[in-house]
Structures are given as structure tokens and as C-alpha cells.
Scaffold this active site. Structure first.
Site: not given
Ligand SMILES: NC(=O)c1ccc[n+]([C@@H]2O[C@H](COP(=O)([O-])OP(=O)(O)OC[C@H]3O[C@@H](n4cnc5c(N)ncnc54)[C@H](O)[C@@H]3O)[C@@H](O)[C@H]2O)c1
Length: 335
Positions: A150, A192, A196
Site C-alpha cells: 500500500y 480503528v 471501536f
Molecule cells: N479513508 C481514509 O481514511 C483514506 C486515507 C488515505 C487515503 N485514502 C485513499 O482514498 C481512496 C478511497 O478510500 P476509501 O476509504 O473510500 O476506501 P474503500 O475501500 O471504501 O474504497 C476503495 C474503492 O476502490 C475500489 N477498488 C479497489 N481496487 C480496485 C480496482 N482494481 N479497480 C476498480 N476499483 C477498485 C473498491 O472496490 C472500493 O470501492 C483510496 O485510494 C485510499 O487509499 C483513504
């Protein structure tokens, strides 16, 4: 409100996920046409069910590790599992999603001359020696650990974004997202806040890894989405990277105690061994976001926890397992 002004076709990869679905809500409300692309690895139709009949919303099941040919004006590249339980389940696919996905979406942006925003992460800082983290800090990341698929995937994606910008003049936005929470988080994703809340609502002990004195900052989803949209439409086309998160810092113990109080639960707290590569502290320095996006978070932790707890109360008992769920739950932090 932002005027779509002829550039209204927006692609959200990962649009059926937690953040993507909230972004879709916001962009539709602003008058944009939204194409949601998702392979449902961690996302769910439940998150976008309410949008399926919307006249300006389209859904395409597609894996971003394969090329995509569509006509759009702006791309928000969010596709990637974000919690350790999910991204460690298939680490090779995680790295491919970040890296090949970035290459494919950048290739698309180049072909159609679209502005493209990357959902990067505070994990690019690894286990930082600098606190709080500023954008110019290069990070301290383990390249061979169990979080590396990641962390390094996201770092490589940032490299690609900046090389496409320098080499091909692409209009890029790189957003480094710190922990974000809110309704539509997957109850089984091991993050987390969701852990929780679910544990407290079930009356189970809240599991804390290590002493519980490691800190995190938590941003409510509407604040985060607001920063994304502001960045995409910012004057002067800033490339970033820009940190976005809520700088208010809490220990895991403080978070656990707050969740127990707000849910009215009688749960206790249980300590377990700290997992590999778990960063000890994380807090964004958001000076750049304040200056360049005129953005700062508006929702305090307790305020955001209330609707989040409400969401999980409704969700419990009607869980729809995603393809990547199934691993045991633990109060790990991710993304
Ligand atoms: N939520 C957070 O706190 C946070 C923090 C830092 C970065 N991010 C980034 O934001 C983005 C969204 O995160 P989130 O929290 O909504 O996570 P999430 O897992 O809910 O959403 C990710 C989405 O991407 C889709 N996905 C995964 N692999 C795929 C692929 N190969 N092709 C097409 N779709 C694919 C999943 O099915 C899902 O719908 C991610 O890139 C994540 O790294 C999130």
C-alpha cells in the site's frame, strides 16, 4: 457551489467505496455528470444504491489495472483498498491497483486532456521522524514490510503523477489524505473508528494494539470531500502534494473512551500486541491546504462520531460481506 461550466463529465474510480460514494453525492449535487468505476473489491452497491436512478449518474464495473477508454473532463482516482485487512489480503493486487491503475488513469487523462486528482495518503510518510508531517518531508517507509504494498504503491503512484506532469504537461492534483471516517465505512474493514464503534455497539471489548498511546488524527468525510473538490477546481492549478486531514490529535485510548461514552456502551478496553510497521503517531500539518485551498476542517471528532455511530447502528444486523472481507477484526489503523 462550483459551476461545472462545460467541463461536467467526472470519472470517480473507486466510486462505490466509502470516500468515492460521498464524493459522487457532492458532485451530483453540484451539477456534474458522474461516471463511477469500481470492481467492488471493497466497495459496495449499497453505498451508491440511492444514486442508481439518478439521471446524471452512471456505474461501470471495471478493474483499473486494465486500460479504460471513456470521454471525461476530470478524474478523481480513488480506486484502491484502504484498510490493512483489505489491502494485505491480496498485496500483489493492491500494488497493481495503485501502480498499474495510476498508469492507466494517467494514460486516459493524457488522451482526453483531463485534470486528474490522486487520492494519496499519509502512509507515504511511513513511520515519520517529523511531527506533524509537512508535505516536503520525504517519509520513512519500509519497502519490504507487510504494509509496503500500500505505502510503496501509493508512493510510486505519486512519482508517476509528477512524471506525467513534467513529461507530458498533465494537469495533476496529489492529495495526501489522513485518516478519514464517517457513514458508509465498511464495518469489517478493521479501521480503528469503525472497529471501536462496532465493538462498542455489540458490547464487546474494544481492542487496542499496544499501549494505546499512539496517536492519530481523524477527519470527517464531508470535510475531506470538500477539500478534494476545492483542490480539483483551485485557481492556479496547484499540483500538490497537499495534506488534508484534521490536525486535532487523539490517542487510541482517548478515541476508545469517547466511543464508549457516545454509544452508551458498557464495553471494556483490551490490549493486544502491536502489529508490524504500525506508525506511532500521525498528524497533518495543513498549512498548505489552508493557504492554497482556503480549507480547514469544520467538524470536531465528537460531532462527526454521532452520525457515524448512527450509521453503524442501522447497519448492524444487515451486513453484506464485501469480496475482501472475512478476515478477523482488530483495531488496526490504516490508510
Ligand atoms: N479513508 C481514509 O481514511 C483514506 C486515507 C488515505 C487515503 N485514502 C485513499 O482514498 C481512496 C478511497 O478510500 P476509501 O476509504 O473510500 O476506501 P474503500 O475501500 O471504501 O474504497 C476503495 C474503492 O476502490 C475500489 N477498488 C479497489 N481496487 C480496485 C480496482 N482494481 N479497480 C476498480 N476499483 C477498485 C473498491 O472496490 C472500493 O470501492 C483510496 O485510494 C485510499 O487509499 C483513504
Amino acid at each position: 457551489m462550483i459551476d461545472p461550466d462545460g467541463e461536467q463529465r467526472v470519472l470517480i474510480t473507486g466510486g462505490a467505496g466509502f470516500l468515492g460514494s460521498h464524493l459522487a453525492d457532492r458532485l451530483l449535487a453540484e451539477g456534474f455528470d458522474v461516471l463511477c468505476v469500481d470492481n467492488f473489491f471493497t466497495g459496495s452497491k449499497r453505498n451508491i444504491q440511492h444514486l442508481l436512478q439518478h439521471p446524471r449518474f452512471e456505474l461501470l464495473r471495471h478493474d483499473v489495472t486494465f486500460p479504460l477508454y471513456v470521454e471525461v473532463d476530470r478524474i478523481y482516482n480513488l480506486a484502491c483498498p484502504a484498510s490493512p485487512i483489505h489491502y494485505q489480503r491480496d498485496p500483489v493486487q493492491t500494488a497493481k491497483t495503485s501502480i498499474n491503475g495510476a498508469i492507466n488513469m494517467l494514460g486516459l487523462a493524457k488522451r482526453v486532456r483531463a485534470t486528474i486528482l490522486q487520492a494519496s495518503t499519509s502512509e507515504v510518510y511511513g513511520d515519520p521522524e517529523i511531527h506533524p508531517q509537512r508535505e516536503e518531508y520525504w517519509g520513512r517507509v519500509n519497502p519490504i514490510g507487510i504494509r509496503s504494498c500500500y505505502d510503496e504503491g501509493k508512493r510510486a503512484a505519486e512519482t508517476l503523477f509528477f512524471d506525467y506532469h513534467r513529461q507530458h504537461g498533465l494537469d495533476i492534483r496529489v492529495l495526501r489524505i489522513f485518516n478519514t471516517y464517517g457513514p458508509r465505512m465498511d464495518p469489517a474493514d478493521g479501521r480503528v473508528v469503525s472497529n471501536f464503534i462496532v465493538q462498542a455497539l455489540n458490547g464487546e471489548p474494544l481492542t487496542i494494539y499496544g499501549s494505546g498511546l499512539q496517536t492519530r488524527s481523524f477527519c470527517y468525510v464531508s470535510d475531506l470531500v470538500d477539500a478534494m473538490v476545492r483542490f480539483m477546481h483551485a485557481d492556479g492549478a496547484p499540483t500538490g502534494p497537499i495534506n488534508v486531514g484534521n490536525p486535532a490529535e487523539f490517542t487510541m485510548l482517548e478515541l476508545a473512551e469517547t466511543v464508549i461514552r457516545l454509544t452508551g456502551s458498557s464495553s471494556t478496553i483490551e490490549h493486544r500486541d502491536l502489529p508490524h510497521d504500525d506508525p506511532r503517531q500521525r498528524r497533518p500539518d495543513i498549512t498548505v491546504a489552508r493557504e492554497q485551498l482556503d480549507w480547514a476542517p469544520t467538524i470536531a471528532l465528537e460531532e462527526g462520531l454521532v452520525p457515524t455511530i448512527e450509521y453503524f447502528r442501522e447497519r448492524l444486523g444487515q451486513a453484506e460481506p464485501s469480496r475482501a472481507s472475512g478476515a478477523g477484526m482488530g483495531a488496526r489503523d490504516g490508510a
